[in-house]
Design an enzyme around this catalytic site. Structure first.
Site: not given
Ligand code: PXG
Length: 293
Positions: A150, A183
């Site tokens: 990430k 995804e």
């Molecule tokens: N795929 C990607 C590429 C992400 O960035 C997820 C899946 C989901 O992961 P989690 O651990 O959150 O269930 C993410 C997470 C935003 C924002 O501000 C984006 C995410 C998480 C929190 C905020 O758009 N993406």
């Protein structure tokens, strides 16, 4: 609003980083998006484990222990008197001279934590479901920048997100280089077919989602669904009984249309709605308490 910046709590207007920070110059850093519900931080240790694993993968040594980082998150939430919040935790390579080489940085990563109110998607997304498109931009291959990291380099996802918004929908499916579903731009994807819940394995090019993991647990334990991490194609999305996305920001969102094809009966699926209820309950009742102790 107080922001945690390199060990201090500073006012929002004073929370500034240098133009020489390699996080800004090169996207050299890692981050987490975390949520607190009802006075508890949801799955904080899982988020911190992922943050430190991402940092390790890019050889960025975070100068705080996980325990101290957890304390910093709690301290920032307390300073802002928040019970429900969106938490953005960022660690960059720090300030340095121009040039890609992290050795040009002065060895002091920049750490900041923003805790803010949550701006939820409109409720109609949850009750009526989303339409998606498939982006022509592929998810970056694990052999280059692994999607499990990430990192602050989100351009791959941002370009796909722009394809979605230009097409008038809020999210896009991203395929991996082999053409399998990986995804979405900021969410993991699930389909349900004949009572089996399926999501792509992370090695296929997906982030190891914290929400996704919680949903798989709920599906097994509460909804008694068979859960599989397996490759699938767009055909399987189009012909699924149900489809939904998971992410910290989005939580669980039903998908009712993809590339103009109606999924199921065009309404959020029964199992999806059940999982949304179960997830909201789990998020409300579990997590690291902010104000106890
Ligand atoms: N795929 C990607 C590429 C992400 O960035 C997820 C899946 C989901 O992961 P989690 O651990 O959150 O269930 C993410 C997470 C935003 C924002 O501000 C984006 C995410 C998480 C929190 C905020 O758009 N993406």
């Amino acid at each position: 609003m107080k922001i945690y910046l390199d060990g201090n709590l500073v006012e929002k207007d004073d929370a500034k980083v240098s133009v020489f920070d390699h996080g800004l110059l090169y996207g050299d850093g890692v981050f987490e998006g975390i949520r607190a519900y009802n006075g508890r931080v949801f799955r904080l240790s899982e988020h911190l484990n992922r943050l430190y694993a991402s940092a390790n993968a890019i050889m960025l040594e975070i100068p705080l222990s996980k325990k101290d980082m957890e304390a910093a998150v709690i301290e920032t939430l307390r300073a802002n008197k928040l019970k429900d919040a969106y938490i953005r935790l960022v660690v960059t390579r720090g300030c340095g001279d121009l040039g890609l080489d992290p050795k040009r940085c002065h060895g002091k990563p920049t750490i900041f934590i923003i805790t803010d109110e949550i701006k939820l998607y409109p409720e109609e997304f949850y009750t009526n479901g989303l339409s998606l498109i498939t982006a022509s931009t592929k998810r970056s291959i694990p052999e280059s920048l692994n999607p499990c990291i990430k990192s602050l380099n989100y351009l791959n996802n941002i370009i796909a997100k722009m394809e979605a918004t230009r097409a008038g929908v809020p999210e896009a499916i991203m395929l991996n280089a082999q053409g399998y579903v990986a995804e979405c731009t900021g969410d993991n994807i699930f389909i349900i077919k004949d009572k089996v819940l399926i999501t792509p394995p992370t090695w296929a090019g997906a982030l190891e989602g914290i929400t996704s993991k919680a949903v798989m647990e709920l599906a097994r334990e509460k909804a008694r669904l068979e859960v599989r991490e397996d490759l699938f194609t767009l055909y399987h999305v189009y012909s699924a009984d149900e489809c939904f996305l998971t992410g910290t920001a989005a939580e669980i969102i039903p998908v009712v249309k993809t590339d103009g094809r109606t999924i199921g009966d065009g309404k959020p699926g029964k199992m999806t709605l059940r999982l949304i209820e179960e997830f909201r309950e789990l998020a409300r009742l579990t997590g690291v308490p902010i104000y106890e102790k």
